[in-house]
Write a protein that holds these residues in place. Structure first.
Motif, PDB file in Angstrom:
ATOM      1  N   PHE A   1      24.557  16.513  53.287  1.00 49.04           N
ATOM      2  CA  PHE A   1      25.715  16.528  53.495  1.00 49.04           C
ATOM      3  C   PHE A   1      25.900  15.760  54.881  1.00 49.04           C
ATOM      4  O   PHE A   1      25.302  15.967  55.715  1.00 49.04           O
ATOM      5  N   SER A   2      26.879  14.912  55.136  1.00 50.30           N
ATOM      6  CA  SER A   2      27.191  14.175  56.362  1.00 50.30           C
ATOM      7  C   SER A   2      28.648  13.816  56.232  1.00 50.30           C
ATOM      8  O   SER A   2      29.089  13.363  55.073  1.00 50.30           O
ATOM      9  N   ASN A   3      29.429  13.985  57.486  1.00 57.76           N
ATOM     10  CA  ASN A   3      30.945  13.434  57.412  1.00 57.76           C
ATOM     11  C   ASN A   3      30.740  11.905  58.004  1.00 57.76           C
ATOM     12  O   ASN A   3      31.963  11.383  58.071  1.00 57.76           O
ATOM     13  N   ASN A   4      29.705  11.349  58.040  1.00 62.01           N
ATOM     14  CA  ASN A   4      29.770  10.006  58.724  1.00 62.01           C
ATOM     15  C   ASN A   4      30.394   8.723  57.831  1.00 62.01           C
ATOM     16  O   ASN A   4      30.727   7.781  58.337  1.00 62.01           O
ATOM     17  N   ILE A   5      30.450   9.057  56.436  1.00 60.52           N
ATOM     18  CA  ILE A   5      31.290   8.133  55.615  1.00 60.52           C
ATOM     19  C   ILE A   5      32.256   9.305  54.875  1.00 60.52           C
ATOM     20  O   ILE A   5      31.522  10.247  54.058  1.00 60.52           O
TER      21      ILE A   5
END
Ligand code: CO8
Length: 364
Positions: A224-228
């Motif tokens: 999980f990542s909020n960067n995209i």
């Protein structure tokens, strides 16, 4: 049982936006907003920056007029009645028809349609079921979304169904209308995406007649990542949020993504190859996700242990820009015909999520 990719197809929209056209429209928009007193002022974009930062030279889109209208800055795709084919299904039918012709089979012989894409035109019925109906395929269809990795995750799903014996033939199609979720008014990202549709026919080796590429193994991973991120969704109304906010379109922290993607993808491919006992010099081709030329150059060097020849790691992003899940499949479709039986290659996608998917294939 093994699954063979026997057909591929690419539907390329006829309209093209060059970097110069794109920048002219953006700069006209910036000038107008600045004359209205935009705070902080909006700086100009530059075609030189776009080419050197990304490697992108142009993009195909369904509608360039709306995008280049500096008072609008997004495509104009008129709504269609429920009786008309949707935009995504219409693109998919074009790509699937070519893939079926290459495989030398009829649509009716397909048991499953997977519509794998980063955005879907409506909530339901599934776009895949509409494609199934338009093509006249049998069996079933379903939609899936793993952003830029939708194609490779779709290939794994289809290959697993074939390998388990539950179906004989599947088609994985990726209609990507990226122009509709791109924020064309944001200088940092307005150059990134284009529209396209790809299709792959997968068949069980017992019925495949056309040769092609055997799928040796697949590997999918997510973190999980909020960067995209894109916050648009069906709960928007329930948040009493009706206006078109910036986070309703594609957002990214491009620098962070760039830094994080390189080790993650290189390690993913390295461990997949090690587990399959594939040495770097046994790989004839790398078909990578098409987001950024420098990113692909780095991954190619890391995986092969040397600077790849251009033909070993073909890029298509200069002509198509980033087409999300379709990018690595366009590279595969357009740069695989010269491989000979026994040659091995690797398709690899990476994208929002984060998600990484790799597919090792051998020419049969
Ligand atoms: N024109 C002129 N100047 C510009 C423009 C422009 N259009 N845009 C930005 N600039 C300026 C900036 O303001 C900045 O100026 P300053 O130095 O004065 O602050 C300077 O140029 C540099 O800006 P950036 O740092 O934003 O530029 P980058 O060199 O980082 O390039 C990219 C931007 C090309 C977006 C780059 O960050 C990149 O490619 N990042 C990787 C992420 C990516 O490819 N995203 C695409 C979509 S997502 C996707 O496909 C998945 C990718 C991988 C996912 C990972 C999964 C594991």
């Amino acid at each position: 049982m093994a699954a063979i990719i026997t057909g591929s197809g690419v539907y390329t929209p006829s309209q093209v936006i060059t970097n110069d056209e794109l920048v002219a429209a953006f700069n006209a928009y910036a000038d107008r907003r600045n004359a209205e007193g935009a705070e902080p002022p909006i700086p100009h974009s530059s075609a030189d920056f776009i080419r050197s930062a990304s490697g992108i030279e142009q993009r195909h889109v369904l509608d360039k007029t709306g995008v280049l209208d500096s008072a609008r800055m997004f495509p104009s795709l008129p709504g269609r009645s429920d009786e008309q084919p949707g935009y995504m299904a219409e693109m998919a039918v074009e790509a699937c028809t070519d893939a079926l012709a290459m495989a030398g089979i009829e649509a009716g012989q397909i048991d499953a349609v997977i519509c794998a894409a980063s955005n879907h035109e409506r909530a339901y019925p599934a776009i895949a079921i509409e494609i199934q109906q338009l093509l006249g395929t049998g069996g079933f269809g379903f939609d899936m979304n793993v952003a830029c990795s939708s194609a490779t995750f779709g290939i794994q799903a289809a290959a697993d169904m074939i390998r388990s014996g539950s179906i004989k033939r599947a088609i994985v199609t990726c209609p990507e209308i990226c122009s509709a979720h791109l924020e064309w008014r944001d200088r940092d990202c307005h150059f990134i995406f284009g529209d396209v549709c790809t299709a792959l026919v997968l068949e069980d080796e017992s019925v495949a007649k056309a040769g092609g590429f055997r799928i040796d193994s697949t590997r999918c991973a997510t973190q999980f990542s909020n960067n995209i991120r894109n916050n648009d969704g069906f709960l928007r109304r329930t948040h009493d949020q009706m206006e078109d906010r910036r986070d309703m379109q594609f957002m990214q922290n491009g620098r962070k993504v760039f830094k994080e993607v390189l080790p993650m993808v290189s390690a993913h491919i390295g461990s997949h190859m090690a587990d399959e006992g594939i040495a770097a010099d046994a790989l004839k081709r790398l078909w990578l996700h098409q987001a950024n030329k420098a990113m692909n150059d780095f991954i190619g060097r890391k995986v092969l242990g040397r600077v790849p020849e251009p033909a070993e790691q073909p890029n298509i992003l200069q002509d198509y820009a980033n087409t999300s899940s379709a990018g690595s499949i366009i590279a595969f479709a357009k740069h695989s015909a010269d491989l000979v039986p026994g040659d091995r290659g690797l398709i690899c996608s990476f994208g929002a999520g984060y998600s990484v998917g790799s597919v090792v294939v051998t020419r049969v």
